[in-house]
Design a protein around this motif. Sequence first.
Motif, short mmCIF file in Angstrom:
data_model
loop_
_atom_site.label_atom_id
_atom_site.label_comp_id
_atom_site.label_asym_id
_atom_site.label_seq_id
_atom_site.Cartn_x
_atom_site.Cartn_y
_atom_site.Cartn_z
N ASN A 58 32.56 36.48 42.05
CA ASN A 58 33.21 37.74 41.67
C ASN A 58 34.61 37.49 41.11
OD1 ASN A 58 34.25 37.04 44.17
ND2 ASN A 58 33.48 38.85 45.23
N TYR A 61 33.99 36.09 37.55
CA TYR A 61 33.63 37.15 36.61
C TYR A 61 34.85 38.00 36.28
CZ TYR A 61 31.58 41.23 34.48
OH TYR A 61 31.30 42.24 33.59
N SER A 65 36.13 38.49 32.56
CA SER A 65 36.07 39.84 32.01
C SER A 65 37.46 40.34 31.62
CB SER A 65 35.45 40.78 33.05
OG SER A 65 35.43 42.11 32.58
N ILE A 93 27.10 34.67 34.19
CA ILE A 93 28.35 35.35 33.82
C ILE A 93 28.51 35.41 32.30
CG2 ILE A 93 30.87 35.11 33.86
CD1 ILE A 93 30.56 34.05 36.74
N TYR A 103 29.85 44.24 35.72
CA TYR A 103 29.67 43.42 36.93
C TYR A 103 28.32 43.66 37.57
CZ TYR A 103 30.61 41.59 41.63
OH TYR A 103 30.55 40.92 42.82
N THR A 106 25.49 42.42 35.50
CA THR A 106 25.43 40.96 35.46
C THR A 106 24.80 40.39 36.72
OG1 THR A 106 27.37 40.83 34.03
CG2 THR A 106 26.80 38.85 35.29
#
Length: 230
Positions: A58, A61, A65, A93, A103, A106
């Motif tokens: 997380n 990502y 992002s 990712i 998120y 994905t």
Amino acid sequence: MIAVATSLSDRVLAALSTVADPELDEPITDLGFVRSVRIQDGNVTVHLRLPTSFCSPNFAYLMASDALDALRKVERIGAVVVQLDDHHDSDKINAGLAAEAGYVGTFGVEAEESLDDLRRIFQEKAHLAAMERCAAALLRDTELIVDNLQLVTLADLPEGPQKEALLRRRVAIGLGVHPGDPVVVDEQGGPLAAEDVPLRLRFAKSVRISMEGNAHFCRGLLATRYGGTP
């Protein structure tokens, strides 16, 4: 005043410098997480790297992002591609970023927590660390004592990077930045009684030391993995 033209390369690097590791609260450019930047005909491809292949997906990502979002705001930029290298979830990712799946799109059922909630947690930690740095500097550099810290307002802080960092982090979590607002605040941003200040600062100091220690550790891991100086 004459405007100074900047190259696309400069604007790209400036945009990437606004992206922070959410846990360490340091720019990915300073941490060495930007592996390469390729610019061709106005199109930009950025490769990111992390200290280990098993860094939290997380976090990974979120950084990738955020980098994509920051680059898309760059003036006169063409197509933008951000890819994460050498991570156990790189393929997932990178595919999610390319498809703009978000998120949840994905990671699907693996996305157990909201990225907004995660971001908020680390923004609050960053604010605590910034608050403690400002308070500690006042205690070190002035005649102020802990017993009076609850009276200190933002207007009392000397201008400089520490104050600017605190103001940015207050804005990020929705706290006021009026000159009369107290510097040392509770979890909700409210004022503290004098007797509660020392405990609040001890907790904030522990958060700051943990973040700084983790940043140093990550730099060492990155240098070990890819070579270079931590």
